[in-house]
Scaffold this motif. Sequence first.
Motif: not given
Length: 642
Positions: A612, A615-616, A620
């Motif tokens: 996660h 992925s973030s 960004a």
Amino acid sequence: MLYAQAGARTAGATGESTRGQACGPRRTIAESVAAVVTPTSLPPCRRGERTAGRSEVDWAARVLARQADDFLEAEHRQALAGAVEALQAVSPDLAQVEPKLIRVLERASGLKELRFETEPAGSARQVQSMLDAKGRIVGWFSWEAERPATAMMNRLLPLAASIAAGLIGFAALAMWQLGRLGFQLARSEQHAQKLESQDTLTGLPSHNHFFEVLDRALARRQADETLAFAVLDLDGFDEVNDALGYAGGDEVLGEMGKRLAHSLCAGATIGRLGSDEFALLIDDVDQDEALAAAEALGKSLARPFWINQVVQVSVSMGVTMAPRDGTTRDELTRRADLALRTAKRRRRGSIVAFRGEMEAEFHERRFLKREVARALATNAFDLHYQPIVSAEGGLMRGVEALLRWDHAARGFVPPSVFVPVAEQGGLIDELGEFALRRAISDAARWSDLYVSVNVSPVQMRNRAFIDVVSSILNETGFEPSRLVLEMTESMLIDNPVETTARLKELRALGVRLALDDFGSGYSSLSYLQKLPFDKLKIDRSFVWALDQSANGGVIVQAIVALGRALGMAVVVEGVETEEQRVLLRLAGCNEMQGYLFAKPAPRDAIDRLLEHARSSLRVAQKQIKSLPARGGSTLRSASAAS
């Protein structure tokens, strides 16, 4: 015809005739010897010989030899007389004996060198007269006297005397030796009795004797009387043996025995039960008096000993009271041991009186020990991981491995419960190795993170722990710098010299070291200077204090400054609120962990969390790239300002 003996040199000077000798009943040699057994049957001259000073044995031997020779001579004379009578019966007027006839008589009688002469022989030869039909002496027979028994006895008596003297000497020596052995046996029995009742090293009553005293005290105790029984155990006495050797340790025990004996109160008895364990009995006291007496003994032993160097020893005690805690030896000793175990878990020099709940705790620990062993055998333990994040930016830098146990009947059992049981039950090495192997195996999938594993002080005392760490790193190929071993300050107190050597060996393997719960125990700046730690972990109690008073923040700032001055990173645990995070970041902490960031979770959850985060980060990055160039400079400036 009649024949008579003549001369003082004949065999019998009694005046009896030779014929009378020939006609009388003959006896065997044994019968003749038996006839002279009593001294009163001997001639007066032979009894006189006994009074001349011969020993009883010498005298009896000579008597027997003479009797045997006398009997043999009488037999020869009787044979000669019988042969002469036979000749005279053939030749009644026989007055001369021819030489041939003499040889016949010599063989018939068994006499040696027999002669016949008209005059008596003047030498020492034995003689016997021969009479004619009218009773006139017609000549004299003479022969060489033979006394073989006497001759043999004369040859044997010196040897017999020597043998007798040797036997007498041997008997005297044997008697002396028997007397000496009897004396030594008596002393040995006394020594054995002393050993049975007294400990040789300390001079105190021995194990068996002390319990005999306890049994008698319990038997004579009245219904309204109380007595105290306590078990004493020296704290860390193995360290004394390591420092001074067993001889030095024995010397310390001897001095302790003297000190204990001189510190006893009235009505008290103290004995040695084992190597470093003692027992105390006090008659007719209440619990407060018993605890005061025990405390006085503890203070007495706490004074330093001088055994070529200063030796400091403390003692922990478990106290029971009769009849409240038991009325038999087994009940009192078992419950005093339970109180002693509680005292040993608290701190050195503790004195604890037995309470009823200690028995329930003991049974609980026994149950848990069995269950921990079973859980290890069935791989029932698991590891959860709590993320450790950077104070600046919040990126995950590592994880701390935490043992978890979901018991089939009791559900979740916290490490604070089962880890001490494993330490006391000798299972911590196996449990610690499981946690280390599992943590390294799981962390191999998280290439950007380090893994932090807790190490028990009991593990660090075992030299094999270094080999276990080295072996696991070699087997897995795990990068040593990604492994952080956490240990508490209590490990440093027991044996700082040995601990320092262990830590340096671990650092030589390439692993990093963290001092856990810093500030909550026996924090020492000298330890921080000497020991090769890479990180300090501030105890969560200081984090909770941030919300209570300003002093909490001051202490955190001081620890951070100390860590930085020594070149150590500072990690704070137990962060639960955003306010705490901001204050700790401002204080200068490097890394944080706590429920604010994530709770401990299985490895699969850490996998999802990392995915996660990646992925973030990708989202960004895409958003940043899609912004206009002018806006990008503004964003970078804002980001730098924040």
